[in-house]
Enzyme design. Structure first.
Site, PDB file in Angstrom:
ATOM      1  N   GLY A 116      46.570  49.069  70.489  1.00 57.98           N
ATOM      2  CA  GLY A 116      47.108  48.202  71.533  1.00 57.98           C
ATOM      3  C   GLY A 116      48.576  47.911  71.281  1.00 57.98           C
ATOM      4  N   ILE A 142      41.850  46.174  76.589  1.00 59.25           N
ATOM      5  CA  ILE A 142      41.302  45.580  77.815  1.00 59.25           C
ATOM      6  C   ILE A 142      42.337  44.663  78.464  1.00 59.25           C
ATOM      7  CG2 ILE A 142      38.929  45.672  76.935  1.00 59.25           C
ATOM      8  CD1 ILE A 142      39.090  42.557  76.691  1.00 59.25           C
ATOM      9  N   ASP A 143      43.396  44.307  77.725  1.00 62.83           N
ATOM     10  CA  ASP A 143      44.400  43.362  78.264  1.00 62.83           C
ATOM     11  C   ASP A 143      45.376  44.059  79.224  1.00 62.83           C
ATOM     12  OD1 ASP A 143      43.170  41.755  76.401  1.00 62.83           O
ATOM     13  OD2 ASP A 143      44.799  41.865  74.949  1.00 62.83           O
ATOM     14  N   ARG A 178      26.433  25.855  93.418  1.00 66.16           N
ATOM     15  CA  ARG A 178      27.432  25.489  92.405  1.00 66.16           C
ATOM     16  C   ARG A 178      28.440  26.630  92.175  1.00 66.16           C
ATOM     17  NH1 ARG A 178      23.426  25.870  87.390  1.00 66.16           N
ATOM     18  NH2 ARG A 178      23.314  23.609  87.537  1.00 66.16           N
ATOM     19  N   GLU A 235      42.255  33.593  79.940  1.00 69.74           N
ATOM     20  CA  GLU A 235      42.238  32.756  78.730  1.00 69.74           C
ATOM     21  C   GLU A 235      43.628  32.230  78.364  1.00 69.74           C
ATOM     22  OE1 GLU A 235      40.896  34.893  75.274  1.00 69.74           O
ATOM     23  OE2 GLU A 235      42.397  36.464  75.471  1.00 69.74           O
TER      24      GLU A 235
HETATM   25  O1  F6P Z   1      43.480  42.106  72.662  1.00 69.85           O
HETATM   26  C1  F6P Z   1      42.139  42.278  72.994  1.00 69.85           C
HETATM   27  C2  F6P Z   1      41.375  40.978  72.924  1.00 69.85           C
HETATM   28  O2  F6P Z   1      40.042  41.231  73.308  1.00 69.85           O
HETATM   29  C3  F6P Z   1      41.982  39.841  73.708  1.00 69.85           C
HETATM   30  O3  F6P Z   1      41.721  39.926  75.074  1.00 69.85           O
HETATM   31  C4  F6P Z   1      41.355  38.656  73.022  1.00 69.85           C
HETATM   32  O4  F6P Z   1      42.134  37.488  73.170  1.00 69.85           O
HETATM   33  C5  F6P Z   1      41.339  39.083  71.582  1.00 69.85           C
HETATM   34  O5  F6P Z   1      41.362  40.498  71.585  1.00 69.85           O
HETATM   35  C6  F6P Z   1      40.144  38.612  70.810  1.00 69.85           C
HETATM   36  O6  F6P Z   1      40.285  39.089  69.509  1.00 69.85           O
HETATM   37  P1  F6P Z   1      39.268  38.829  68.327  1.00 69.85           P
HETATM   38  O7  F6P Z   1      38.443  40.070  68.226  1.00 69.85           O
HETATM   39  O8  F6P Z   1      40.134  38.669  67.139  1.00 69.85           O
HETATM   40  O9  F6P Z   1      38.460  37.615  68.662  1.00 69.85           O
END
Ligand code: F6P
Length: 362
Positions: A116, A142-143, A178, A235
């Site tokens: 990434g 995935i980001d 809901r 998030e």
């Molecule tokens: O960068 C990919 C990702 O899945 C982000 O979307 C997420 O914030 C992070 O990694 C979560 O990482 P970890 O596996 O350290 O919880």
């Protein structure tokens, strides 16, 4: 074709599609009588003495499993000595030396690094490590926050996973009149939430790139023709004066305004799921482009998809094109990041569909 010994390594967070790339590369290499080895556990495994490797031959990998999520090579152990820990302990130089020595010991012609924006930025910044091999990078996350490529491996499957999750939630949402406030991953980038929100037909999509107003969100939901639905939140969003997880914060505000709702977290399901056909096609195109780059003795390049064309760009172009952001996990390192642009076509489409996407484009 000249014999080559190539290595493949997956680093950073996992996602679906990694095994497809590994399989496609291995298949090609075996057919061309190249030797192909997989480095286990990312840089954790590469820094080990001896480096942790497996030979990727016909026995190592079942073609039928290449659609499964995760990486058969693993991406690294949370407790291992890695870049993050070494940087924190001031031992990055010696860690980097170990990586370089391992690559020399393995006598690789080329290394395919599937990572990434964190891993790719590190590959650019600490390029000395790879000076003896031709380094070809493949963007996965995935980001979808890697600059200069229209797509990254794993994104399409993650959007599909979130969509399927929301499809199920909507059935129970309707039964109980809901709303569900669904929190996606994506770190500080809103692409995952935006694309999933549009796919689902969410009533609101909140992303870090766009300011939003909670009162206007509440007004929007109260005026909805339905009394159930999805509010998609990335998030990375925050609300001044509130703390906690974004979906909890929004959920509380809606509850206080008398809107029945629950927060919901697809969590790591977003990184799992059978690789979608689109991700498999992308993985195959990236693998093909990476292999051609190796044949042409290219180095310090990254494969990208730009306007339907697969090609390579230099790691330096990748790094310079993004917004530099401090990585909280790696002391002293700025990574190169991409975000939802104000002219992203999905913002207009969502607005046209009556989705609340916030107020002012930041
Ligand atoms: O960068 C990919 C990702 O899945 C982000 O979307 C997420 O914030 C992070 O990694 C979560 O990482 P970890 O596996 O350290 O919880």
């Amino acid at each position: 074709m000249a014999f080559k010994k190539i290595g493949i390594m997956t680093t950073g967070g996992d996602c679906s599609g990694l095994n497809t790339i590994i399989q496609r590369i291995s298949e090609y290499a075996i057919r061309h009588k190249w030797e192909v080895i997989g480095i286990k556990d990312g840089t954790d495994g590469l820094s080990a003495n001896p480096p942790k490797i497996i030979k990727l031959d016909d026995n190592a990998f079942r073609f039928a499993n290449s659609h499964l999520a995760g990486s058969i090579l693993s991406n690294g152990n949370a407790f291992a000595t890695n870049f993050e820990k070494s940087a924190k302990d001031g031992k990055l130089a010696s860690f980097n030396k170990k990586l370089k020595k391992s690559l020399q010991d393995l006598q690789l012609n080329s290394l395919i690094l599937i990572g990434g924006n964190g891993s790719l930025s590190l590959a650019y910044l600490y390029n000395e490590i790879y000076s003896g091999v031709s380094l070809v990078c493949i963007p996965k996350t995935i980001d979808m926050d890697v600059p200069l490529t229209d797509k990254t491996i794993g994104f399409d499957t993650a959007v599909q996973q979130i969509t399927s999750y929301c499809d199920q939630l909507l059935l129970t949402a309707r039964s109980h009149h809901r709303w569900f406030v669904v929190q996606t991953m994506g770190r500080d980038c809103g692409k995952l939430a935006l694309n999933s929100g549009v796919a689902v037909g969410a009533d609101a999509i909140l992303i870090p790139e766009i300011k939003f107003d909670v009162d206007n969100l509440i007004k929007h939901i109260k005026q909805s023709r339905r009394d159930y639905g999805i509010i998609m939140v990335a998030e990375g969003i925050s609300i001044r004066g509130h703390s906690g997880r974004p979906a909890d914060m929004i959920s509380r505000a809606l509850t206080n305004a008398g809107i029945p709702n629950k927060p919901a977290y697809p969590e790591y399901l977003q990184r799992a799921g059978d690789t979608t056909a689109n991700d498999r096609i992308l993985a195959t195109g990236f693998a093909d482009t990476a292999l051609k780059a190796i044949e042409n003795n290219e180095t310090n390049v990254m494969v990208v998809l730009q306007n339907g064309e697969f090609k390579t760009i230099s790691l330096s172009d990748f790094f310079k094109a993004g917004k530099p952001v401090k990585d909280p996990n790696i002391v002293g390192v700025m990574t190169s990041n991409a975000y939802v642009e104000p002219d992203d076509v999905l913002l207009q489409i969502a607005t046209d569909m009556g989705t609340y996407i916030g107020e002012k484009r930041k």
